[in-house]
Scaffold this active site. Sequence first.
Site, mmCIF file in Angstrom:
data_model
loop_
_atom_site.group_PDB
_atom_site.id
_atom_site.type_symbol
_atom_site.label_atom_id
_atom_site.label_comp_id
_atom_site.label_asym_id
_atom_site.label_seq_id
_atom_site.Cartn_x
_atom_site.Cartn_y
_atom_site.Cartn_z
ATOM 1 N N ARG A 278 3.542 -34.692 -77.253
ATOM 2 C CA ARG A 278 2.103 -34.541 -77.533
ATOM 3 C C ARG A 278 1.848 -34.545 -79.048
ATOM 4 N NH1 ARG A 278 -0.427 -30.913 -73.958
ATOM 5 N NH2 ARG A 278 -2.418 -31.593 -74.803
ATOM 6 N N ASN B 95 -9.791 -28.794 -76.791
ATOM 7 C CA ASN B 95 -8.713 -29.719 -77.161
ATOM 8 C C ASN B 95 -7.843 -29.138 -78.268
ATOM 9 O OD1 ASN B 95 -10.001 -31.336 -75.358
ATOM 10 N ND2 ASN B 95 -10.958 -32.668 -76.890
ATOM 11 N N ASP C 297 -5.958 -31.190 -80.144
ATOM 12 C CA ASP C 297 -5.859 -32.178 -81.223
ATOM 13 C C ASP C 297 -6.838 -31.818 -82.337
ATOM 14 O OD1 ASP C 297 -8.483 -33.696 -81.090
ATOM 15 O OD2 ASP C 297 -7.795 -34.076 -79.046
ATOM 16 N N HIS D 215 -8.300 -23.316 -77.012
ATOM 17 C CA HIS D 215 -6.958 -23.362 -76.426
ATOM 18 C C HIS D 215 -5.881 -23.651 -77.465
ATOM 19 C CE1 HIS D 215 -8.903 -24.241 -72.224
ATOM 20 N NE2 HIS D 215 -8.958 -22.964 -72.561
HETATM 21 C C1 BJW Z 1 -14.237 -38.671 -70.153
HETATM 22 C C2 BJW Z 1 -13.605 -39.785 -70.506
HETATM 23 C C3 BJW Z 1 -14.219 -40.452 -71.611
HETATM 24 C C4 BJW Z 1 -12.440 -39.059 -68.868
HETATM 25 N N1 BJW Z 1 -15.330 -39.905 -72.168
HETATM 26 N N2 BJW Z 1 -15.293 -38.080 -70.629
HETATM 27 C C5 BJW Z 1 -8.632 -19.429 -59.591
HETATM 28 C C6 BJW Z 1 -10.011 -19.623 -59.759
HETATM 29 C C7 BJW Z 1 -10.587 -19.577 -61.050
HETATM 30 C C8 BJW Z 1 -9.804 -19.331 -62.179
HETATM 31 C C9 BJW Z 1 -8.456 -19.131 -61.994
HETATM 32 C C10 BJW Z 1 -7.875 -19.165 -60.718
HETATM 33 N N3 BJW Z 1 -6.536 -18.963 -60.854
HETATM 34 C C11 BJW Z 1 -6.252 -18.785 -62.165
HETATM 35 C C12 BJW Z 1 -7.418 -18.879 -62.866
HETATM 36 C C13 BJW Z 1 -7.569 -18.774 -64.346
HETATM 37 C C14 BJW Z 1 -7.111 -20.031 -65.042
HETATM 38 C C15 BJW Z 1 -7.895 -21.212 -64.494
HETATM 39 O O1 BJW Z 1 -9.019 -21.453 -64.894
HETATM 40 N N4 BJW Z 1 -7.298 -21.977 -63.591
HETATM 41 C C16 BJW Z 1 -8.003 -23.082 -62.933
HETATM 42 C C17 BJW Z 1 -7.256 -24.395 -63.187
HETATM 43 C C18 BJW Z 1 -8.107 -22.756 -61.482
HETATM 44 N N5 BJW Z 1 -7.375 -19.834 -66.457
HETATM 45 C C19 BJW Z 1 -6.486 -19.276 -67.261
HETATM 46 O O2 BJW Z 1 -5.389 -18.953 -66.896
HETATM 47 C C20 BJW Z 1 -6.965 -18.988 -68.677
HETATM 48 N N6 BJW Z 1 -6.680 -17.636 -69.019
HETATM 49 C C21 BJW Z 1 -7.167 -16.606 -68.328
HETATM 50 O O3 BJW Z 1 -7.912 -16.725 -67.381
HETATM 51 O O4 BJW Z 1 -6.737 -15.400 -68.817
HETATM 52 C C22 BJW Z 1 -7.097 -14.199 -68.137
HETATM 53 C C23 BJW Z 1 -6.637 -13.074 -69.038
HETATM 54 C C24 BJW Z 1 -7.548 -12.137 -69.454
HETATM 55 C C25 BJW Z 1 -7.122 -11.085 -70.290
HETATM 56 C C26 BJW Z 1 -5.803 -11.011 -70.696
HETATM 57 C C27 BJW Z 1 -4.899 -11.961 -70.290
HETATM 58 C C28 BJW Z 1 -5.325 -13.004 -69.447
HETATM 59 C C29 BJW Z 1 -6.206 -19.848 -69.683
HETATM 60 C C30 BJW Z 1 -6.487 -21.307 -69.503
HETATM 61 C C31 BJW Z 1 -5.636 -22.115 -70.471
HETATM 62 C C32 BJW Z 1 -5.758 -23.615 -70.229
HETATM 63 N N7 BJW Z 1 -4.756 -24.299 -70.979
HETATM 64 C C33 BJW Z 1 -4.731 -25.748 -70.987
HETATM 65 C C34 BJW Z 1 -3.522 -26.212 -71.819
HETATM 66 C C35 BJW Z 1 -3.808 -26.004 -73.314
HETATM 67 C C36 BJW Z 1 -2.699 -26.478 -74.181
HETATM 68 C C37 BJW Z 1 -2.442 -27.955 -74.102
HETATM 69 O O5 BJW Z 1 -3.344 -28.784 -74.330
HETATM 70 O O6 BJW Z 1 -1.308 -28.318 -73.811
HETATM 71 O O7 BJW Z 1 -5.954 -26.230 -71.547
HETATM 72 S S1 BJW Z 1 -4.706 -26.463 -69.347
HETATM 73 C C38 BJW Z 1 -5.812 -27.781 -69.731
HETATM 74 O O8 BJW Z 1 -7.096 -27.650 -69.052
HETATM 75 C C39 BJW Z 1 -6.118 -27.636 -71.226
HETATM 76 C C40 BJW Z 1 -7.551 -28.065 -71.275
HETATM 77 O O9 BJW Z 1 -8.146 -27.610 -72.488
HETATM 78 C C41 BJW Z 1 -8.117 -27.454 -70.038
HETATM 79 C C42 BJW Z 1 -9.414 -28.095 -69.605
HETATM 80 O O10 BJW Z 1 -9.252 -29.419 -69.239
HETATM 81 P P1 BJW Z 1 -10.389 -30.486 -69.574
HETATM 82 O O11 BJW Z 1 -10.519 -30.633 -71.036
HETATM 83 O O12 BJW Z 1 -11.616 -30.166 -68.834
HETATM 84 O O13 BJW Z 1 -9.698 -31.827 -69.052
HETATM 85 P P2 BJW Z 1 -9.752 -32.494 -67.586
HETATM 86 O O14 BJW Z 1 -8.650 -33.468 -67.543
HETATM 87 O O15 BJW Z 1 -9.801 -31.464 -66.529
HETATM 88 O O16 BJW Z 1 -11.162 -33.242 -67.536
HETATM 89 C C43 BJW Z 1 -11.400 -34.371 -68.351
HETATM 90 C C44 BJW Z 1 -12.833 -34.818 -68.161
HETATM 91 O O17 BJW Z 1 -13.044 -35.902 -69.050
HETATM 92 C C45 BJW Z 1 -13.155 -35.307 -66.759
HETATM 93 O O18 BJW Z 1 -14.404 -34.759 -66.342
HETATM 94 C C46 BJW Z 1 -13.278 -36.820 -66.925
HETATM 95 O O19 BJW Z 1 -14.248 -37.414 -66.056
HETATM 96 C C47 BJW Z 1 -13.724 -36.917 -68.356
HETATM 97 N N8 BJW Z 1 -13.435 -38.171 -69.052
HETATM 98 N N9 BJW Z 1 -12.528 -40.066 -69.750
HETATM 99 C C48 BJW Z 1 -15.837 -38.752 -71.666
HETATM 100 N N10 BJW Z 1 -13.738 -41.598 -72.107
#
Ligand code: BJW
Length: 239
Positions: free
Chosen positions: A56, A87, A89, A104
């Site tokens: 990455r 993001n 990046d 993040h």
């Molecule tokens: C375009 C396009 C173009 C395509 N133009 N658009 C059950 C229910 C609800 C919540 C939970 C659950 N079980 C667990 C949870 C919590 C969990 C969570 O939310 N899980 C869900 C997946 C279910 N969350 C966590 O664990 C978070 N922490 C937390 O809750 O802590 C509690 C706590 C409290 C107090 C103390 C201790 C703890 C942490 C979440 C961390 C997420 N990390 C990542 C990795 C980051 C590092 C890395 O990059 O490597 O973050 S995972 C990944 O997902 C990354 C992203 O930032 C994040 C969001 O993804 P994003 O950006 O939305 O991407 P996509 O791929 O999903 O969507 C892309 C979009 O772009 C799409 O809509 C396309 O259509 C569109 N697109 N081309 C414009 N050209």
Amino acid sequence: MKKAVIFSGAGLSAESGIPTFRSNNGLWDNYRIEDVTSPEGWEKDPALVLDFYEQRFEQMQNCKPNAAHYAIAQLQEQFDVLCITQNIDTLLERAGVKNVIHLHGRIDYAKCECHFLIPPQNIDEECDYRSEISKAIQMGDRCPKCSKKLRPDVVWFGEAVSLPKREIRRILPEVEVFIGVGTSAKVYPASSLLYYFDTVPHRYFIDPDPPEHLRLRYTFLEGTAAEKIPELVASLLAK
Ligand code: BJW
């Protein structure tokens, strides 16, 4: 100056060549997301996690900002812009955007694994080392403060996310434009921010496949970031 807030996800950088998370392409085909983006994955196989983040790191270094990043920078000519991005990046910064909050983390920083060790081996001695890096973290790289392993300064599943609630509360009454872009809004708590801005007069969501549950809150501009953000910015600057 008028205020605008932009909340972005992986789709903002897709046209720079960085794959989104929940699409079937590139790097993600070779890894299970939970193996490489969780503390449990790190404890089980740190070499796999570092290998993933090295790829990455290289990928993000070699990418360039796209038309959407540059248009957001241009918006700063007439708006006080706050970008809140999921993001890791730094394409917004490289395009010239000044005020960016990375919910993040950032690919160009390392931190000590003390930040999350489960269970904390000694809470009182947890160190807070964090530093900018110019090359990817390698196995054997150690924290200069406490000699535990260095890990990427990113937020994995189960780790705490600090939302900029105070900053949002401070500026909210003056925000005229809110733009959500390129996120599936599936990851909590970041996605909860999409509910904070209901009082903002002009609210847009740009995505080729926007999350249906947000339809009543936002004007949907269905299309890609590099296509729709420059159009929207041009119309906002012309007003
Ligand atoms: C375009 C396009 C173009 C395509 N133009 N658009 C059950 C229910 C609800 C919540 C939970 C659950 N079980 C667990 C949870 C919590 C969990 C969570 O939310 N899980 C869900 C997946 C279910 N969350 C966590 O664990 C978070 N922490 C937390 O809750 O802590 C509690 C706590 C409290 C107090 C103390 C201790 C703890 C942490 C979440 C961390 C997420 N990390 C990542 C990795 C980051 C590092 C890395 O990059 O490597 O973050 S995972 C990944 O997902 C990354 C992203 O930032 C994040 C969001 O993804 P994003 O950006 O939305 O991407 P996509 O791929 O999903 O969507 C892309 C979009 O772009 C799409 O809509 C396309 O259509 C569109 N697109 N081309 C414009 N050209």
